[in-house]
Design an enzyme around this catalytic site. Structure first.
Site, short mmCIF file in Angstrom:
data_model
loop_
_atom_site.label_atom_id
_atom_site.label_comp_id
_atom_site.label_asym_id
_atom_site.label_seq_id
_atom_site.Cartn_x
_atom_site.Cartn_y
_atom_site.Cartn_z
N SER A 97 0.83 -1.20 0.00
CA SER A 97 0.00 0.00 0.00
C SER A 97 0.87 1.26 0.00
CB SER A 97 -0.98 -0.06 1.18
OG SER A 97 -1.99 0.90 1.06
N ASN A 121 -0.59 -4.53 -3.30
CA ASN A 121 -1.75 -3.65 -3.18
C ASN A 121 -1.33 -2.19 -3.36
OD1 ASN A 121 -2.24 -6.13 -1.14
ND2 ASN A 121 -4.16 -5.54 -2.15
N HIS A 242 -7.62 -6.01 0.27
CA HIS A 242 -6.46 -5.13 0.38
C HIS A 242 -5.30 -5.71 1.20
CE1 HIS A 242 -4.42 -1.32 0.00
NE2 HIS A 242 -4.29 -1.20 1.32
#
Length: 272
Positions: A97, A121, A242
């Protein structure tokens, strides 16, 4: 496994990290609101063959925050300071992320320090609607309006494994320094296009992973990033969202092990 605290050169303050194993270095960078413990399944498995160093991002865990208003490039510069302090070269670097954005920026700015890079992700060229939504969340967090339940519901399904992972992630979110969280989230919200035009500068083996149910780090983004890199591969994991490294740990760890074993002569024609 406990965290180690180390002083970085000014202005970065303290670095907190977990280190285990021997061999070639593998550096792991988590996402906003998390901490190094979020890489638990990968630390356990990959430290059998590598020296695994899982970092606490600035303002998370025991690491000092960056100044308010810091941008993605400042987090990339922080990672360069970490590499210098720990004497790291020839590193395999993976980020999740926000950590994926940092890893991407580092691969562009410091290719000589890396053997390979993996983005889990990651976000890439958000739509206008998605950008507006994430920037609005960043503004709310900066104003002290923090909602963890909404992202948790977005990240996790109802299976027992996903609910167990949700409980862990909720605990880490509950421990985060809110000022450090706000700074990192702001950089995350503004960071998806910072290095988007420089994917072709990445020449090392590149792996992008996401879940097919992740509405913000989409399969389309993942394939687009892999397509933009000379030696890029994409993996989309069915039935996950996620936090794939926690909800599909065996699949993610196996893919990362293959990436770690992937020689630099790997071809873009080998993409999944």
């Amino acid at each position: 496994m406990t965290s180690t605290i180390r002083q970085l050169y000014e202005p970065y303050g303290s670095l907190s990290y977990r280190e285990v194993g021997h061999g070639r270095p593998l550096v792991l960078v988590h996402g906003v609101g998390m901490q190094s413990a979020a890489w638990g399944p990968q630390i356990d498995a990959l430290s059998r063959s590598h020296r695994v160093i899982a970092l606490d991002m600035p303002g998370h865990g025991g690491s000092s925050p960056l100044p308010e208003g810091a941008e993605l490039s400042d987090f990339v510069a922080w990672l360069a300071a970490v590499f210098q302090a720990l004497g790291l070269e020839g590193v395999s670097l993976a980020g999740h992320s926000m950590g994926a954005l940092i890893a991407l920026g580092f691969a562009v700015e410091h290719p000589e320090r890396l053997a390979r890079v993996a983005l889990l992700n990651g976000v890439y060229r958000r739509s206008m609607a998605a950008r507006s939504a994430v920037e609005a969340r960043a503004d709310e967090i900066k104003a002290g309006i923090v909602d963890f339940d909404t992202p948790l519901s977005r990240w996790f399904g109802d299976s027992p494994r996903e609910q167990a992972a949700r409980a862990d992630v909720a605990a880490w979110l509950g421990q985060v320094d809110l000022a450090g969280y706000a700074t990192a989230y702001g950089a995350f919200a503004r960071g998806d296009q910072v290095y988007a035009d420089r994917l072709a500068d990445i020449t090392c083996p590149f792996l992008a992973i996401t879940g097919d149910g992740d509405p913000n780090s989409t399969p389309e983004m993942t394939h687009a990033m892999a397509d933009g890199v000379a030696h890029g591969r994409a993996l989309v994991i069915s039935g996950h969202r996620h936090m794939v490294n926690l909800t599909a740990p065996d699949v993610v760890t196996a893919a990362m092990q293959e990436w770690l074993d992937w020689c630099e002569e790997g071809s873009a024609d080998d993409r999944d």
